[in-house]
Structure formats: structure tokens, C-alpha cells
Design an enzyme around this catalytic site. Structure first.
Site, mmCIF file in Angstrom:
data_model
loop_
_atom_site.group_PDB
_atom_site.id
_atom_site.type_symbol
_atom_site.label_atom_id
_atom_site.label_comp_id
_atom_site.label_asym_id
_atom_site.label_seq_id
_atom_site.Cartn_x
_atom_site.Cartn_y
_atom_site.Cartn_z
ATOM 1 N N ARG A 61 7.851 -2.291 -2.206
ATOM 2 C CA ARG A 61 7.542 -2.405 -3.632
ATOM 3 C C ARG A 61 8.071 -3.723 -4.206
ATOM 4 O O ARG A 61 7.428 -4.349 -5.038
ATOM 5 C CB ARG A 61 8.156 -1.212 -4.373
ATOM 6 C CG ARG A 61 7.888 -1.235 -5.853
ATOM 7 C CD ARG A 61 8.220 0.099 -6.512
ATOM 8 N NE ARG A 61 7.836 0.079 -7.907
ATOM 9 C CZ ARG A 61 8.683 0.292 -8.902
ATOM 10 N NH1 ARG A 61 9.961 0.549 -8.659
ATOM 11 N NH2 ARG A 61 8.256 0.263 -10.141
ATOM 12 N N HIS A 65 6.053 -6.491 -6.346
ATOM 13 C CA HIS A 65 6.488 -6.980 -7.669
ATOM 14 C C HIS A 65 6.704 -8.492 -7.658
ATOM 15 O O HIS A 65 6.463 -9.165 -8.647
ATOM 16 C CB HIS A 65 7.774 -6.274 -8.103
ATOM 17 C CG HIS A 65 7.529 -4.925 -8.712
ATOM 18 N ND1 HIS A 65 8.268 -4.425 -9.753
ATOM 19 C CD2 HIS A 65 6.609 -3.974 -8.424
ATOM 20 C CE1 HIS A 65 7.811 -3.225 -10.081
ATOM 21 N NE2 HIS A 65 6.824 -2.919 -9.287
ATOM 22 N N ASP A 66 7.168 -9.002 -6.539
ATOM 23 C CA ASP A 66 7.344 -10.455 -6.459
ATOM 24 C C ASP A 66 5.987 -11.155 -6.555
ATOM 25 O O ASP A 66 5.792 -12.053 -7.377
ATOM 26 C CB ASP A 66 8.051 -10.829 -5.139
ATOM 27 C CG ASP A 66 8.340 -12.323 -5.068
ATOM 28 O OD1 ASP A 66 8.550 -12.940 -6.133
ATOM 29 O OD2 ASP A 66 8.359 -12.873 -3.952
ATOM 30 N N VAL A 69 3.994 -11.478 -9.949
ATOM 31 C CA VAL A 69 4.551 -12.245 -11.066
ATOM 32 C C VAL A 69 4.866 -13.656 -10.554
ATOM 33 O O VAL A 69 5.763 -13.825 -9.735
ATOM 34 C CB VAL A 69 5.832 -11.570 -11.608
ATOM 35 C CG1 VAL A 69 6.271 -12.243 -12.906
ATOM 36 C CG2 VAL A 69 5.626 -10.086 -11.834
ATOM 37 N N ASN A 93 11.156 -2.625 -13.623
ATOM 38 C CA ASN A 93 12.057 -2.780 -12.466
ATOM 39 C C ASN A 93 12.600 -1.467 -11.934
ATOM 40 O O ASN A 93 13.302 -1.451 -10.931
ATOM 41 C CB ASN A 93 13.239 -3.683 -12.823
ATOM 42 C CG ASN A 93 14.292 -2.973 -13.654
ATOM 43 O OD1 ASN A 93 14.139 -1.803 -14.014
ATOM 44 N ND2 ASN A 93 15.362 -3.673 -13.976
ATOM 45 N N HIS A 191 1.832 4.005 -1.793
ATOM 46 C CA HIS A 191 2.470 5.196 -2.373
ATOM 47 C C HIS A 191 2.496 6.371 -1.410
ATOM 48 O O HIS A 191 2.916 7.462 -1.784
ATOM 49 C CB HIS A 191 1.778 5.576 -3.688
ATOM 50 C CG HIS A 191 2.032 4.579 -4.789
ATOM 51 N ND1 HIS A 191 1.390 4.597 -6.002
ATOM 52 C CD2 HIS A 191 2.886 3.521 -4.856
ATOM 53 C CE1 HIS A 191 1.817 3.590 -6.767
ATOM 54 N NE2 HIS A 191 2.733 2.923 -6.090
ATOM 55 N N SER A 247 5.521 14.174 3.225
ATOM 56 C CA SER A 247 5.538 13.073 4.202
ATOM 57 C C SER A 247 5.846 11.743 3.522
ATOM 58 O O SER A 247 5.241 10.737 3.833
ATOM 59 C CB SER A 247 4.218 13.006 4.975
ATOM 60 O OG SER A 247 3.183 12.479 4.168
HETATM 61 C C1 HEM Z 1 -1.873 -0.140 -8.254
HETATM 62 C C2 HEM Z 1 -0.934 -0.366 -9.134
HETATM 63 C C3 HEM Z 1 0.452 0.165 -8.978
HETATM 64 C C4 HEM Z 1 1.156 0.833 -9.913
HETATM 65 C C5 HEM Z 1 0.698 1.160 -11.326
HETATM 66 C C6 HEM Z 1 2.420 1.199 -9.323
HETATM 67 C C7 HEM Z 1 3.416 1.870 -9.982
HETATM 68 C C8 HEM Z 1 4.552 2.367 -9.381
HETATM 69 C C9 HEM Z 1 5.552 3.151 -10.044
HETATM 70 C C10 HEM Z 1 5.547 3.506 -11.529
HETATM 71 C C11 HEM Z 1 6.468 3.522 -9.118
HETATM 72 C C12 HEM Z 1 7.662 4.432 -9.321
HETATM 73 C C13 HEM Z 1 8.827 3.755 -9.990
HETATM 74 C C14 HEM Z 1 9.874 4.793 -10.305
HETATM 75 O O1 HEM Z 1 9.575 5.674 -11.118
HETATM 76 O O2 HEM Z 1 10.958 4.747 -9.723
HETATM 77 C C15 HEM Z 1 6.038 2.965 -7.864
HETATM 78 C C16 HEM Z 1 6.709 3.124 -6.677
HETATM 79 C C17 HEM Z 1 6.334 2.520 -5.504
HETATM 80 N N1 HEM Z 1 5.303 1.646 -5.340
HETATM 81 FE FE1 HEM Z 1 3.841 1.250 -6.665
HETATM 82 N N2 HEM Z 1 2.456 0.754 -8.043
HETATM 83 C C18 HEM Z 1 1.288 0.100 -7.784
HETATM 84 C C19 HEM Z 1 0.950 -0.561 -6.620
HETATM 85 C C20 HEM Z 1 1.773 -0.643 -5.532
HETATM 86 C C21 HEM Z 1 1.548 -1.519 -4.405
HETATM 87 C C22 HEM Z 1 0.423 -2.537 -4.302
HETATM 88 C C23 HEM Z 1 2.540 -1.268 -3.516
HETATM 89 C C24 HEM Z 1 2.773 -1.904 -2.173
HETATM 90 C C25 HEM Z 1 1.824 -2.210 -1.326
HETATM 91 C C26 HEM Z 1 3.376 -0.238 -4.084
HETATM 92 C C27 HEM Z 1 4.439 0.337 -3.459
HETATM 93 C C28 HEM Z 1 5.285 1.248 -4.036
HETATM 94 C C29 HEM Z 1 6.335 1.930 -3.307
HETATM 95 C C30 HEM Z 1 6.612 1.814 -1.816
HETATM 96 C C31 HEM Z 1 7.007 2.711 -4.236
HETATM 97 C C32 HEM Z 1 8.220 3.611 -3.978
HETATM 98 C C33 HEM Z 1 9.492 2.839 -4.258
HETATM 99 C C34 HEM Z 1 10.768 3.585 -3.886
HETATM 100 O O3 HEM Z 1 10.711 4.593 -3.195
HETATM 101 O O4 HEM Z 1 11.849 3.117 -4.305
HETATM 102 N N3 HEM Z 1 2.899 0.103 -5.313
HETATM 103 N N4 HEM Z 1 4.878 2.269 -8.053
HETATM 104 C C1 LIG Z 2 16.585 -3.066 -14.696
HETATM 105 O O1 LIG Z 2 16.620 -3.535 -16.025
HETATM 106 C C2 LIG Z 2 17.637 -2.950 -16.824
HETATM 107 C C3 LIG Z 2 17.480 -3.487 -18.225
HETATM 108 O O2 LIG Z 2 16.165 -3.380 -18.651
HETATM 109 C C4 LIG Z 2 19.012 -3.282 -16.219
HETATM 110 O O3 LIG Z 2 20.020 -2.640 -16.975
HETATM 111 C C5 LIG Z 2 19.053 -2.789 -14.778
HETATM 112 O O4 LIG Z 2 20.245 -3.183 -14.176
HETATM 113 C C6 LIG Z 2 17.870 -3.368 -13.980
HETATM 114 N N1 LIG Z 2 17.854 -2.807 -12.658
HETATM 115 C C7 LIG Z 2 17.891 -3.552 -11.560
HETATM 116 C C8 LIG Z 2 17.783 -2.815 -10.269
HETATM 117 O O5 LIG Z 2 17.990 -4.763 -11.586
#
Ligand code: HEM
Ligand SMILES: *[C@@H]1O[C@H](CO)[C@@H](O)[C@H](O)[C@H]1NC(C)=O
Ligand SMILES: *[C@@H]1O[C@H](CO)[C@@H](O)[C@H](O)[C@H]1NC(C)=O
Ligand SMILES: *[C@@H]1O[C@H](CO)[C@@H](O)[C@H](O)[C@H]1NC(C)=O
Ligand SMILES: *[C@@H]1O[C@H](CO)[C@@H](O)[C@H](O)[C@H]1NC(C)=O
Ligand SMILES: *[C@@H]1O[C@H](CO)[C@@H](O)[C@H](O)[C@H]1NC(C)=O
Ligand SMILES: *[C@@H]1O[C@H](CO)[C@@H](O)[C@H](O)[C@H]1NC(C)=O
Ligand SMILES: *[C@@H]1O[C@H](CO)[C@@H](O)[C@H](O)[C@H]1NC(C)=O
Length: 325
Positions: A61, A65-66, A69, A93, A191, A247
């Protein structure tokens, strides 16, 4: 001056100049300058990810994100300063983790080849090797990215798709990064691993979808009850839920199976089935061996890893990934 003339010489000169400034990604960019770089990454990942498999999702992820942006330039790794709020401190973040992991790999590489290997390449390689280590797809990572010097929290907010996007806003977000609908569906397949927080990622789907205390009608109602038992209040920002329950550590097709059962966790996951092109890509993936998903995911990841990269004379090579050198 011969046939090409002055204009031609100037033209060729400009092309050569642009070539040297722009450079381009290539496989094995560090083969001469830091021949062990890719092996150092791979060894470290193979040694440590098995002890912390959930980090693989976080690192995948972080790479996404890198890249979304300012291109894949490690801007996501920069710390905020007294005068600047970095991407890291932007609302999307949530749960970005693994900064220390990248920094450790960077220091191992710096010890062998100081000032040579970019943080942007290290993040790209770490994300790939982490996914491979948990049994997911391998993709090719050309290198030669250079590190950016700007990280702006507002830009993260403007460039990262939100989990509340619908199909057309997702499509537009990906198109703005040179990615098409196939890439959108395939990369969303990321996901298949990892977790999400109730609030703000999906709790409003359960409790207040349109601001009238209602539920997202596109969510399977039985599944919504399961989720509500986990996320007891809409403001719960600590409880986490697996995006592909059962899974969530395995790269497989079950994320897509859940989508067709209206059990995608985010509105943005569910949105992939709201469009006929999206649905047909999902059906094609589900009607083929998992290797097709792996191969196509790999192609889209390679594409994502090339978004707006800085090469040649642009950007810099940071000494520490959290600060501009
Ligand atoms: C299509 C648009 C996308 C949206 C709107 C989106 C949004 C999100 C959100 C909201 C989360 C959960 C954050 C949280 O609540 O902690 C998440 C997690 C994640 N996303 Fe996406 N994502 C997108 C695309 C992607 C892409 C392109 C990848 C990588 C190829 C990706 C990989 C992941 C992974 C692996 C997680 C789990 C992170 C963890 O377990 O810490 N996502 N994503
Ligand atoms: C994410 O941003 C919040 C402020 O919006 C900050 O307090 C927090 O440390 C940040 N988390 C990470 C993992 O950098
Ligand atoms: C960050 O980006 C926003 C949106 O593009 C811009 O308005 C703002 O001036 C930038 N902030 C800094 C400190 O450059
Ligand atoms: C998608 O969201 C955008 C922005 O919120 C909105 O303008 C558009 O009407 C939505 N499209 C659909 C099909 O709901
Ligand atoms: C998306 O782009 C890839 C090449 O990068 C191509 O193979 C694929 O067919 C395209 N998909 C769509 C829907 O245009
Ligand atoms: C639902 O959203 C509306 C509009 O945003 C807000 O006024 C209301 O307080 C929310 N209700 C709950 C239970 O959160
Ligand atoms: C979670 O919610 C609590 C209470 O509403 C708030 O104080 C806290 O800052 C929130 N944490 C995050 C990470 O948003
Ligand atoms: C960046 O911020 C993190 C978290 O606040 C901190 O642990 C780390 O030491 C900082 N790195 C540098 C180089 O300042």
C-alpha cells in the site's frame, strides 16, 4: 555543416541533453554502481517478512501511495518539518506502516554504496519482494528512480482515491496516472491482503451512508450485520477488519469472489462491479486459473511503478529516506 545543418545539430543536441537529464528506468540500473543492492533488499525481506507477514500489505500500500502522489519518488517517506506537513501526515495515511523497515534496508545499502540507491527504488523493490515472500505474484521492477524533494499532505488528499469513490471517479483517478480500467480492477486486487479500520474506511456504509442513518444498499445485508457486530459505533476508529476475510494473508482470487457476493469492504471495492467493463474483467479473472490474475497484476504493478518517475538529473538520492539530503 553537411546535410543536417545547424538546426539539425541543435535539435540533436537538445535531444541528447534531454536524454541525459531525463534518463529512464532500466532493469539492473545498479548492476555496475551497487551490484548487491537488489540482493540486500531481497535477503532482508525474505528474512523479516515471514515474522511480520502483515507488513507485506502495508508495504504494498505504501508503494501505491507513493506512486499516486508526485510519482514513485519516495515522497511518502519524507517526514513533516516545522514548515511543511508531509504526505505521511495526511488523512489517507491511516495504517501506513513499515517506514522503519524501509529505513533499515536503506541503511544496509548505504553501508555498501553510499549515495547511490534511491529510496524510491528501495520502496518499489521492497514492496515486490514482500508480496513474493507471502506467496503472491512476482513483477519486474526496473530501477533508476530518483527521490523527490517535496512531500505535501494536501497533494496526498487530492491524488489518492478515497474508499468512497464510485466507478467513474475511480476511473478518472487512475486515468490521471496513466492507468486504465483493467489496471484499476487488477490493482484493487491488492485488497486480497491486509486490513482496514472501521472509521473512516467503511463504517459509514453501515450506519450513515447518505446522512439519513441508512446503510449502503450495495452491501449484502447479512454481511453488513457481521460488520456491525465488529464496528459497533460509526465513530470506531480502532477496530480493524480483514478486507478479504478468511484469506487476508493470501494473494488469491477470493477478493473478487466476495465482490460478486456484494461483500466488498469499501464502496470503492463494490463500485468495481457497478460497471459492465469492471464486471467483465472480474469474471474473466474468476474464470481463469489464479496465474492469470498474477500475470496481469504483475503487468499493472510494473506500470504503476513507472508513474511520473524522476530519472537522470531530476531529483536526488537521499541519504536517509525521511529527510531531503
Ligand atoms: C482503487 C483505489 C483504492 C482505494 C480507494 C483504496 C483504499 C484503501 C483503504 C481505505 C484502505 C484501508 C486503510 C485503513 O482503514 O487502515 C486500504 C488498504 C490497503 N490497500 Fe488500498 N485502495 C485502493 C487501491 C489500492 C492499490 C492500487 C493497492 C496496491 C496495489 C492497494 C493496496 C492496499 C493494501 C495492501 C491495503 C491493506 C494495508 C494494511 O493491511 O495495512 N490499494 N486501501
Ligand atoms: C498520520 O497523520 C496523522 C495526522 O493527520 C499523524 O498524527 C500520524 O502520526 C500519521 N501516521 C503515520 C503512520 O505517519
Ligand atoms: C501543497 O499543495 C497544495 C495543493 O496543490 C498547494 O495549494 C500548497 O501551496 C502546497 N503547499 C506547499 C507548502 O507547497
Ligand atoms: C460519482 O461521484 C461523482 C462525484 O461525487 C458524482 O458527480 C457522480 O454523479 C457519481 N456517479 C455515479 C454514477 O454515481
Ligand atoms: C489497459 O492497458 C493494458 C496495457 O497496459 C492493455 O493490455 C489493456 O487491454 C488495457 N485495458 C483497457 C480496458 O483498455
Ligand atoms: C449522519 O450524517 C448526517 C449528515 O452528515 C449527520 O447530520 C448525522 O448526525 C449523522 N448521524 C449519525 C448517527 O452519525
Ligand atoms: C479516534 O477517535 C478519537 C475519538 O473520537 C479521537 O480522539 C482520535 O484522535 C481518533 N484517532 C484517529 C487516529 O483518528
Ligand atoms: C522521522 O519521523 C519519525 C517518526 O516521528 C522518527 O522516528 C524519525 O526519527 C524521523 N526521521 C528523521 C530522519 O528525522
Amino acid at each position: 555543416m553537411g546535410k543536417i545543418g545547424y538546426v539539425g545539430v541543435i535539435f540533436l543536441g537538445v535531444l541528447a541533453f534531454l536524454g541525459s537529464v531525463q534518463g529512464q528506468l532500466k532493469f539492473g540500473f545498479y548492476d555496475q554502481t551497487c551490484p548487491n543492492a537488489e540482493k540486500i533488499v531481497q535477503d532482508y525481506v525474505k528474512k523479516h517478512i515471514p515474522n511480520a507477514p502483515s507488513l507485506a500489505a502495508a508495504l504494498l500500500r505504501m508503494h501505491f501511495h507513493d506512486c499516486f502522489v508526485r510519482g514513485c519518488d519516495a515522497s511518502v517517506l519524507l517526514n513533516s518539518s516545522s514548515t511543511n506537513t508531509a504526505e505521511k501526515d495526511s488523512p489517507p495515511n491511516l495504517t501506513l506502516r513499515g517506514f522503519g523497515f524501509i529505513e533499515t534496508v536503506k541503511s544496509l545499502i548505504e553501508a555498501q554504496c553510499p549515495g547511490v540507491v534511491s529510496c524510491a527504488d528501495i520502496l518499489s523493490l521492497v514492496a515486490r519482494d514482500s508480496v513474493v515472500t507471502i506467496g503472491g505474484p512476482f513483477w519486474r521492477v526496473p530501477t533508476g528512480r530518483r527521490d523527490g524533494t517535496v512531500s505535501n499532505s494536501t497533494e496526498a488528499l487530492l491524488n489518492l482515491p478515497s474508499p468512497f469513490f464510485n466507478f467513474s471517479t475511480l476511473q478518472a483517478s487512475f486515468a490521471s496516472k496513466g492507468l486504465n480500467v483493467s489496471d484499476l480492477v487488477l490493482l484493487s486486487g491488492g485488497h486480497t491482503i491486509g486490513i482496514a479500520h472501521c472509521n473512516p474506511s467503511f463504517a459509514t456504509r453501515l450506519y450513515n451512508f447518505t446522512g439519513r442513518g441508512d446503510m449502503d444498499p450495495s452491501l449484502d445485508s447479512e454481511y453488513a450485520e457481521v460488520l456491525k457486530r465488529k464496528c459497533k459505533v460509526p465513530t470506531d476508529n480502532t477496530t480493524i477488519f480483514e478486507m478479504d476475510p478468511g484469506s487476508f494473508r493470501t494473494f488469491d482470487l477470493s477478493y473478487y469472489r466476495l465482490l460478486l457476493k456484494r461483500r466488498g469492504l469499501f464502496k470503492s471495492d463494490a463500485a468495481l462491479t457497478s460497471d459492465s467493463a469492471g464486471r467483465s474483467i472480474i469474471n474473466e479473472l474468476l474464470n481463469a486459473p489464479v496465474s492469470k490474475f498474477f500475470d496481469e497484476f504483475a503487468m499493472s504493478m510494473e506500470k504503476m511503478g513507472r508513474i511520473e518517475v524522476k530519472t537522470g538529473a531530476y531529483g536526488e538520492i537521499r541519504r536517509q529516506c525521511a529527510v531531503v539530503s
